[in-house]
Design an enzyme around this catalytic site. Sequence first.
Site, PDB file in Angstrom:
ATOM      1  CG  ASP A  34      -0.538   0.320   2.495  1.00  0.00           C
ATOM      2  OD1 ASP A  34       0.627   0.725   2.648  1.00  0.00           O
ATOM      3  OD2 ASP A  34      -1.305   0.168   3.450  1.00  0.00           O
ATOM      4  CG  HIS A  47      -8.255  14.753  -3.717  1.00  0.00           C
ATOM      5  ND1 HIS A  47      -8.423  13.554  -3.062  1.00  0.00           N
ATOM      6  CD2 HIS A  47      -8.772  15.704  -2.909  1.00  0.00           C
ATOM      7  CE1 HIS A  47      -9.031  13.775  -1.912  1.00  0.00           C
ATOM      8  NE2 HIS A  47      -9.260  15.076  -1.792  1.00  0.00           N
ATOM      9  CG  ASP A  77      -3.753   3.160   0.549  1.00  0.00           C
ATOM     10  OD1 ASP A  77      -4.636   2.293   0.709  1.00  0.00           O
ATOM     11  OD2 ASP A  77      -3.114   3.652   1.493  1.00  0.00           O
TER      12      ASP A  77
END
Length: 145
Positions: A34, A47, A77
């Site tokens: 991740d 973002h 993620d």
Amino acid sequence: MTGLYNRKILTQTLDARLKSLTEKNTPVTIIALDCDKLKTINDTLGHHMGDKAITLLGDAIQTAIRKSDYGIRLGGDEFCIILIDCDIERGFVTIDLIKQKLKVGDTDAIVNFSYGCYQMKAGDTLSNAQIIADELLYKHKKTKG
């Protein structure tokens, strides 16, 4: 967004294939991965930079694995990599390749990741192998601070 498989690839058919391979002593290694601090990237850099981080990580995964392997974006993620005919040592080599690809591609130096690497054993299901790899990921994340 990443060009990787999504979680829909995680089917009973794939599970049966992986179980069959491990029963025939073909090594299968699962990597849970991740992107570290994605929320912080989104909150502080925007973002668009969070999307860039996910895309860069996806690209690094895609170029570090072979065509016979599976690079999967689970969502957000979280990623899963399934390495076919690959032992755990080669799994760690793949992780190093991903790091090397990011050093070249991540010119803003925003992407870091945590991982867990587990070689399936005969009798393992994909689901329990993912759980073990995920537990190893969180141990790795805690040691990083």
